[in-house]
Scaffold this motif. Structure first.
Motif, PDB file in Angstrom:
ATOM      1  N   ASN A   1       1.027  -1.418   0.254  1.00 42.74           N
ATOM      2  CA  ASN A   1       0.034  -0.007   0.101  1.00 42.74           C
ATOM      3  C   ASN A   1       0.652   1.148   0.079  1.00 42.74           C
ATOM      4  O   ASN A   1       0.599   2.331  -0.336  1.00 42.74           O
ATOM      5  CB  ASN A   1      -0.845  -0.022   1.344  1.00 42.74           C
ATOM      6  CG  ASN A   1      -2.113  -0.993   0.900  1.00 42.74           C
ATOM      7  OD1 ASN A   1      -2.348  -1.620  -0.224  1.00 42.74           O
ATOM      8  ND2 ASN A   1      -2.477  -1.156   2.219  1.00 42.74           N
TER       9      ASN A   1
ATOM     10  N   PRO B   1       0.724   1.092  -4.513  1.00 41.65           N
ATOM     11  CA  PRO B   1      -0.774   1.134  -4.201  1.00 41.65           C
ATOM     12  C   PRO B   1      -1.476   0.760  -5.445  1.00 41.65           C
ATOM     13  O   PRO B   1      -2.775   0.163  -5.159  1.00 41.65           O
ATOM     14  CB  PRO B   1      -1.157   2.473  -3.620  1.00 41.65           C
ATOM     15  CG  PRO B   1       0.031   3.507  -4.113  1.00 41.65           C
ATOM     16  CD  PRO B   1       1.232   2.493  -4.094  1.00 41.65           C
TER      17      PRO B   1
ATOM     18  N   LEU C   1     -12.458   0.488   2.185  1.00 44.44           N
ATOM     19  CA  LEU C   1     -11.044   0.366   3.062  1.00 44.44           C
ATOM     20  C   LEU C   1     -11.219  -0.925   4.064  1.00 44.44           C
ATOM     21  O   LEU C   1     -12.116  -1.193   4.653  1.00 44.44           O
ATOM     22  CB  LEU C   1     -10.553   1.443   4.018  1.00 44.44           C
ATOM     23  CG  LEU C   1     -10.560   2.847   3.346  1.00 44.44           C
ATOM     24  CD1 LEU C   1     -10.137   3.810   4.243  1.00 44.44           C
ATOM     25  CD2 LEU C   1      -9.649   2.798   2.085  1.00 44.44           C
TER      26      LEU C   1
ATOM     27  N   GLU D   1      -5.383  -0.494   5.841  1.00 44.91           N
ATOM     28  CA  GLU D   1      -5.793   0.756   5.157  1.00 44.91           C
ATOM     29  C   GLU D   1      -6.783   1.857   5.913  1.00 44.91           C
ATOM     30  O   GLU D   1      -6.528   2.870   5.832  1.00 44.91           O
ATOM     31  CB  GLU D   1      -6.596   0.192   3.678  1.00 44.91           C
ATOM     32  CG  GLU D   1      -6.149  -0.390   2.825  1.00 44.91           C
ATOM     33  CD  GLU D   1      -6.900  -1.085   1.783  1.00 44.91           C
ATOM     34  OE1 GLU D   1      -6.201  -1.467   0.738  1.00 44.91           O
ATOM     35  OE2 GLU D   1      -7.959  -0.995   1.909  1.00 44.91           O
TER      36      GLU D   1
ATOM     37  N   THR E   1      -4.189   3.238   8.359  1.00 42.17           N
ATOM     38  CA  THR E   1      -3.252   4.294   7.668  1.00 42.17           C
ATOM     39  C   THR E   1      -4.161   5.612   7.336  1.00 42.17           C
ATOM     40  O   THR E   1      -3.554   6.644   7.352  1.00 42.17           O
ATOM     41  CB  THR E   1      -2.992   3.531   6.171  1.00 42.17           C
ATOM     42  OG1 THR E   1      -2.261   2.246   6.824  1.00 42.17           O
ATOM     43  CG2 THR E   1      -2.174   4.469   5.570  1.00 42.17           C
ATOM     44  N   TYR E   2      -5.433   5.495   7.073  1.00 40.39           N
ATOM     45  CA  TYR E   2      -6.454   6.495   6.685  1.00 40.39           C
ATOM     46  C   TYR E   2      -6.403   7.531   8.056  1.00 40.39           C
ATOM     47  O   TYR E   2      -6.205   8.647   7.999  1.00 40.39           O
ATOM     48  CB  TYR E   2      -7.757   6.012   6.270  1.00 40.39           C
ATOM     49  CG  TYR E   2      -8.780   7.277   6.261  1.00 40.39           C
ATOM     50  CD1 TYR E   2      -8.897   7.810   4.913  1.00 40.39           C
ATOM     51  CD2 TYR E   2      -9.314   7.812   7.114  1.00 40.39           C
ATOM     52  CE1 TYR E   2      -9.852   8.881   4.552  1.00 40.39           C
ATOM     53  CE2 TYR E   2     -10.330   8.903   6.947  1.00 40.39           C
ATOM     54  CZ  TYR E   2     -10.611   9.558   5.910  1.00 40.39           C
ATOM     55  OH  TYR E   2     -11.481  10.331   5.455  1.00 40.39           O
TER      56      TYR E   2
END
Length: 478
Positions: free
Chosen positions: A179, A183, A349, A353, A356-357
């Motif tokens: 990612n 990505p 997501l 993810e 990470t967001y």
């Protein structure tokens, strides 16, 4: 075909992780909490003090701190970063509340496991320690229960090879690295019979398998020495980043806490149709909490049994700090970050993810810097978990096979192979398989904890009575 397998695994998982097992694990923690008189609150300051102060002159292979770091290396992993995100997305923010509740009672469970592991362990002439649920079932409950000890050892090997130890950790590492570096899967390679994968994923699987092999060949002492450096360092860095995120968004924290508490009891009020019911929030929270801190699974006492200590109670308290650090501190921070930033509401997501967001939108740094730091934390956390779980599953095999060195060495290479193929497993299947084996492993261990609860209470009472008299006598001598 793959969809049918996933559906079948989901049915099995729902059966195992249904209400009965959750009730068993939670009631075990509540039962021990009551019998030990809220020991996890009253004795926590002492436990944190002993956590970093090693005992002199005890039998065992590694220091108490080394044993704790080996146990923490197995628990602080993808469960803290990916598992929390999975729980909050599947069960709504209320899952975090149930995760903390399970961890609070789990501290009493983890204390009892550590105490029993040292009390009933076997230390041979070469100072090689072997202990854990298989020995406290066999030696504490009696020879007639040896079959239950063997069942635990079998499932322990499976959890290591197919569950927490390999697939879910490697999958978390490869997803995080891909990612970040690739990505959009711009650079791919076609692997015959498996499919098309990013070159980064292939590279990660090879490098990871080599690094794991280099450490595992050194055994428990090398695993402990690597864990003692990596675990505290990466845990502090991750906690600092979470604290920065929470402080920078401090105005939203009260609302986030309110959302978590409301969602724990009335998920529809917060998540609409996403979370379904309170039971789903509870199920996801408890399952992911146990996946992260492993209280009730019986894994941590295998590491605790290797500690250089004379006192089972002391090591029980040190073991208990593992659940406090892992879930009540680290998982809570991850969950708060996800709720504060609304990461759990973002469609499309999954897993890493989501976290990470949260880091990219909650931290005052450029998105790439936040994502890179999270990736590094996840890689090191998951790497040490792979090492810790190899140690656990090898000890299970050692007990199961009657000490066969050839089988243990063969298993080690099989484990390294599982690390190599881990990135090519699908995310949902990986977590489902891990959940199934977790549940199966917990059953024999929880039976033993209920059966030996009286011994735990007696040992605890005797230890603190003895220490009280020592202090009084020392005071009179002065």
């Amino acid at each position: 075909m793959l969809e049918n397998i996933n559906n079948f695994l989901k049915i099995v998982d729902d059966m195992i992780w249904g209400v009965p097992l959750m009730v068993l694990i939670l009631s075990g923690g509540i039962f021990l909490t009551v019998r030990l008189g809220l020991l996890q609150i009253i004795r926590l300051p002492l436990a944190l003090k002993w956590m970093v102060k090693n005992e002199d002159g005890g039998e065992g292979e590694v220091t108490s701190f080394g044993a704790l770091c080996t146990a923490l290396s197995a628990t602080i992993g993808t469960g803290n970063i990916v598992g929390v995100a999975t729980a909050v997305c599947a069960g709504g923010p209320g899952a975090l509340f149930w995760m903390i509740v399970a961890a609070f009672f789990g501290m009493a469970t983890k204390y009892s496991e550590g105490l029993l592991a040292v009390k009933y362990r076997v230390v041979d002439k070469e100072n090689h320690s072997l202990g854990g649920p298989f020995y406290y079932i066999e030696r504490g409950m009696g020879q007639q229960w040896k079959w239950l000890a063997k069942i635990f050892a079998f499932f322990g090997m499976c959890v290591g090879l197919f569950g927490i130890g390999t697939f879910s950790q490697v999958n978390g590492i490869s997803s995080a690295v891909k990612n970040f570096f690739d990505p959009n899967s711009a650079h791919t390679v076609n692997i015959p019979g498996i499919g098309e994968y990013s070159l980064i994923v292939v590279f990660v699987s090879v490098v990871l398998a080599i690094c794991v092999a280099l450490v595992l060949i050194g055994g428990i002492k090398r695993i402990a020495s690597v864990s003692q450096v990596v675990v505290p360092f990466m845990a502090v860095i991750y906690i600092v980043f979470c604290l920065i995120l929470i402080i920078c968004n401090i105005g939203q924290v009260p609302m986030a806490i309110k959302t978590i508490v409301i969602a724990a009891f009335s998920p529809r009020a917060v998540a609409g149709g996403v979370a379904g019911s309170m039971l789903i929030a509870m199920q996801n929270g408890v399952a992911r909490g146990i996946f992260s801190n492993e209280a009730g699974l019986g894994s941590a006492p295998i590491a605790a049994a290797a500690a250089q200590t004379k006192e089972p109670v002391r090591q029980g308290l040190v073991s208990m700090t593992g659940t406090f650090i892992d879930t009540i501190c680290i998982c809570t921070m991850t969950g708060l970050s996800i709720v504060i930033t609304g990461a759990w509401r973002q469609e499309g997501l999954e897993g890493v993810e989501v976290t990470t967001y949260a880091f990219q939108h909650g931290l005052p740094f450029p998105g790439q810097v936040s994502a890179f730091m999270l990736m590094c934390c996840l890689v090191f956390f998951a790497f040490t978990t792979i090492l810790g779980w190899d140690y656990y599953s090898e000890r299970c095999l050692e007990y199961f096979s009657g000490g066969s060195k050839k089988l243990v060495m063969g298993y080690r290479w099989l484990y390294i192979l599982a690390v190599f193929i881990g990135p090519y497993m699908t995310v949902s299947a990986v977590w489902t398989i891990a959940d199934i084996f977790n549940g199966l492993m917990a059953l024999p261990n929880m039976i033993a904890l209920f059966a030996l609860g009286g011994i735990v209470v007696k040992e605890t009472k005797d230890f603190f009575e003895k220490n009280k008299h020592k202090k009084i006598n020392n005071h009179h001598k002065q």
